[in-house]
Enzyme design. Structure first.
Site, PDB file in Angstrom:
ATOM      1  N   LYS A  35     -11.769 -11.024   9.036  1.00  0.00           N
ATOM      2  CA  LYS A  35     -12.244 -10.749   7.669  1.00  0.00           C
ATOM      3  C   LYS A  35     -11.362 -11.472   6.666  1.00  0.00           C
ATOM      4  O   LYS A  35     -10.286 -11.975   7.012  1.00  0.00           O
ATOM      5  CB  LYS A  35     -12.240  -9.240   7.424  1.00  0.00           C
ATOM      6  CG  LYS A  35     -10.865  -8.601   7.499  1.00  0.00           C
ATOM      7  CD  LYS A  35     -10.975  -7.074   7.472  1.00  0.00           C
ATOM      8  CE  LYS A  35      -9.602  -6.443   7.570  1.00  0.00           C
ATOM      9  NZ  LYS A  35      -9.682  -4.985   7.712  1.00  0.00           N
ATOM     10  N   TYR A 253      11.250 -17.411 -17.182  1.00  0.00           N
ATOM     11  CA  TYR A 253      10.646 -16.495 -18.162  1.00  0.00           C
ATOM     12  C   TYR A 253      11.389 -15.164 -18.198  1.00  0.00           C
ATOM     13  O   TYR A 253      11.768 -14.616 -17.161  1.00  0.00           O
ATOM     14  CB  TYR A 253       9.190 -16.223 -17.799  1.00  0.00           C
ATOM     15  CG  TYR A 253       8.272 -17.391 -18.072  1.00  0.00           C
ATOM     16  CD1 TYR A 253       8.070 -17.836 -19.371  1.00  0.00           C
ATOM     17  CD2 TYR A 253       7.625 -18.035 -17.040  1.00  0.00           C
ATOM     18  CE1 TYR A 253       7.215 -18.909 -19.623  1.00  0.00           C
ATOM     19  CE2 TYR A 253       6.771 -19.094 -17.277  1.00  0.00           C
ATOM     20  CZ  TYR A 253       6.574 -19.532 -18.576  1.00  0.00           C
ATOM     21  OH  TYR A 253       5.737 -20.577 -18.811  1.00  0.00           O
TER      22      TYR A 253
HETATM   23  C1  LIG Z   1      -8.975  -4.760   8.920  1.00  0.00           C
HETATM   24  C2  LIG Z   1      -9.478  -3.902  10.005  1.00  0.00           C
HETATM   25  C3  LIG Z   1      -8.925  -3.977  11.295  1.00  0.00           C
HETATM   26  C4  LIG Z   1      -7.729  -4.843  11.607  1.00  0.00           C
HETATM   27  O1  LIG Z   1      -6.578  -4.284  11.005  1.00  0.00           O
HETATM   28  P1  LIG Z   1      -5.122  -4.917  11.281  1.00  0.00           P
HETATM   29  O2  LIG Z   1      -4.184  -3.932  10.709  1.00  0.00           O
HETATM   30  O3  LIG Z   1      -5.089  -6.208  10.543  1.00  0.00           O
HETATM   31  O4  LIG Z   1      -5.022  -5.091  12.729  1.00  0.00           O
HETATM   32  C5  LIG Z   1      -9.491  -3.220  12.288  1.00  0.00           C
HETATM   33  N1  LIG Z   1     -10.539  -2.404  12.038  1.00  0.00           N
HETATM   34  C6  LIG Z   1     -11.091  -2.290  10.812  1.00  0.00           C
HETATM   35  C7  LIG Z   1     -12.228  -1.369  10.595  1.00  0.00           C
HETATM   36  C8  LIG Z   1     -10.580  -3.022   9.755  1.00  0.00           C
HETATM   37  O5  LIG Z   1     -11.117  -2.911   8.543  1.00  0.00           O
END
Ligand SMILES: *Cc1c(COP(=O)(O)O)cnc(C)c1O
Length: 356
Positions: A35, A253
């Site tokens: 994702k 800054y």
């Molecule tokens: C993002 C996600 C994962 C993976 O999580 P990590 O901590 O990056 O391993 C697994 N399951 C779901 C439903 C997620 O949204």
């Protein structure tokens, strides 16, 4: 490329990290979570290096379709399912597995006109109270789904809030067991943290994300330092300016940093508009010409400053690693009060990316 910043992706590290996952969960199949554009690495760039996975999981229909167009024929799981009923035509066309977490989705699936049934991940709310059915409702939703002709293979799915914490997964596992009672189905529960640290949650499919990219699910690199994980992304730049501060002079800054004595500093072509965290404090780790030092002063949009005291040989053009093999993204994130996930996914589109 003119500005010297670059994000370099080590695809061999990605392959190796998948092997680390396989060794950690040898009896489970693996959904590689890609994702957020493969956690900022670029789905199109990296997916084939994960070609030994059993399936890909993501949120975006567009990303799922891209994988199909690139020729991936294996399973694809949409972790939040469809957002609107009219997307089901595309789930059908591209043969995507959908998560189901709400009643409206059950109804929409029941009413859809599909060419063939879709595999479904029924999401249990394990106590995180984000998405999913309460444990006591799961059995009846399950029965409902069984009666829908559009439903193919059914799997139980849940997600953990604290798999990387001492609180662990005992209470969510209790809720999942309650939900699953009397249901004979495969399960998919484990994120990266549970994949590494809670074998009792592995079951049929694990769903690692962050570990594939070589960062720690706990936000602390020391927790995975001996796991064999290798950072995939290195964010690199160069020194483009030098300043010799007198005692009492300030940098950047807000004049946040003030030199206590004479000090040589370097200006690096990397700022928050590249994805470097603006909240990084003085001393956040950085590698200059192979020497570990710290940043000084507030990070600007396009530049940041580093202390050159430990590396007097460094000058214009010296290489800088913002994060990568030596400076772990987790350590930069932790200094800045965030997690590696956020830094990796926030890599800015203006940063050129190369794969090695
Ligand atoms: C993002 C996600 C994962 C993976 O999580 P990590 O901590 O990056 O391993 C697994 N399951 C779901 C439903 C997620 O949204």
């Amino acid at each position: 490329m003119s500005r010297p910043i670059v994000a370099s992706l080590d695809l061999q590290a990605l392959r190796q990290n998948l092997q680390v996952v396989r060794r950690a969960a040898p009896h489970s199949r693996v959904w590689s979570v890609v994702k957020a554009n493969a956690y900022g690495h670029g789905l199109d760039r990296v997916w084939s290096a994960l070609g030994a996975t059993d399936g890909f999981a993501m949120l975006n229909l567009e990303e799922a379709i891209l994988l199909r167009e690139r020729g991936w024929k294996g399973p694809i799981l949409l972790l939040e399912g469809f957002f609107h009923a009219d997307e089901l035509a595309l789930f059908d066309k591209y043969r995507l597995t959908t998560s189901l977490h709400s009643n409206w989705q059950v109804k929409a699936l029941a009413n859809a006109r599909l060419n063939a049934p879709l595999d479904v991940y029924l999401k249990i709310n394990s106590g995180m109270n984000r998405l999913g059915f309460a444990p006591e409702r799961v059995h009846s939703v399950w029965q409902q789904l069984r009666a829908i002709k559009n439903v193919g293979q059914l799997t139980l799915m849940a997600h953990f809030a604290d798999a990387d914490k001492p609180e662990g997964i005992a209470e969510p596992m209790r809720r999942i067991e309650q939900a699953a009672e009397g249901i004979d189905a495969p399960r998919s529960l484990a994120n990266s943290a549970a994949t590494l640290w809670h074998p009792q949650a592995h079951f049929d499919w694990v769903r690692p994300g962050i570990v594939l990219y070589g960062a720690s699910p706990s936000g602390q690199w020391r927790d995975v330092a001996t796991s064999g994980l290798q950072p995939v992304m290195s964010l690199k730049s160069e020194i483009i300016g030098i300043q010799n501060l007198k005692a009492g002079e300030t940098v950047g800054y807000g004049s946040r940093y003030r030199a206590g004595e004479e000090q040589r500093i370097g200006i690096v072509a990397c700022g928050y508009a590249d994805g470097y965290p603006r909240h990084a404090p003085d001393g956040a780790p950085v590698l200059v010409d192979g020497v570990r030092t710290g940043i000084v002063g507030t990070v600007s949009m396009d530049m940041l400053a580093v202390d050159l005291t430990p590396c007097p040989q460094a000058g214009i053009g010296s290489p800088v690693e913002l994060w990568g093999n030596t400076i772990k993204v987790d350590d930069v994130a932790s200094a800045a009060g965030t997690v590696g996930y956020e830094l990796l996914t926030a890599l800015a589109p203006r940063v050129p990316v190369v794969t090695v």
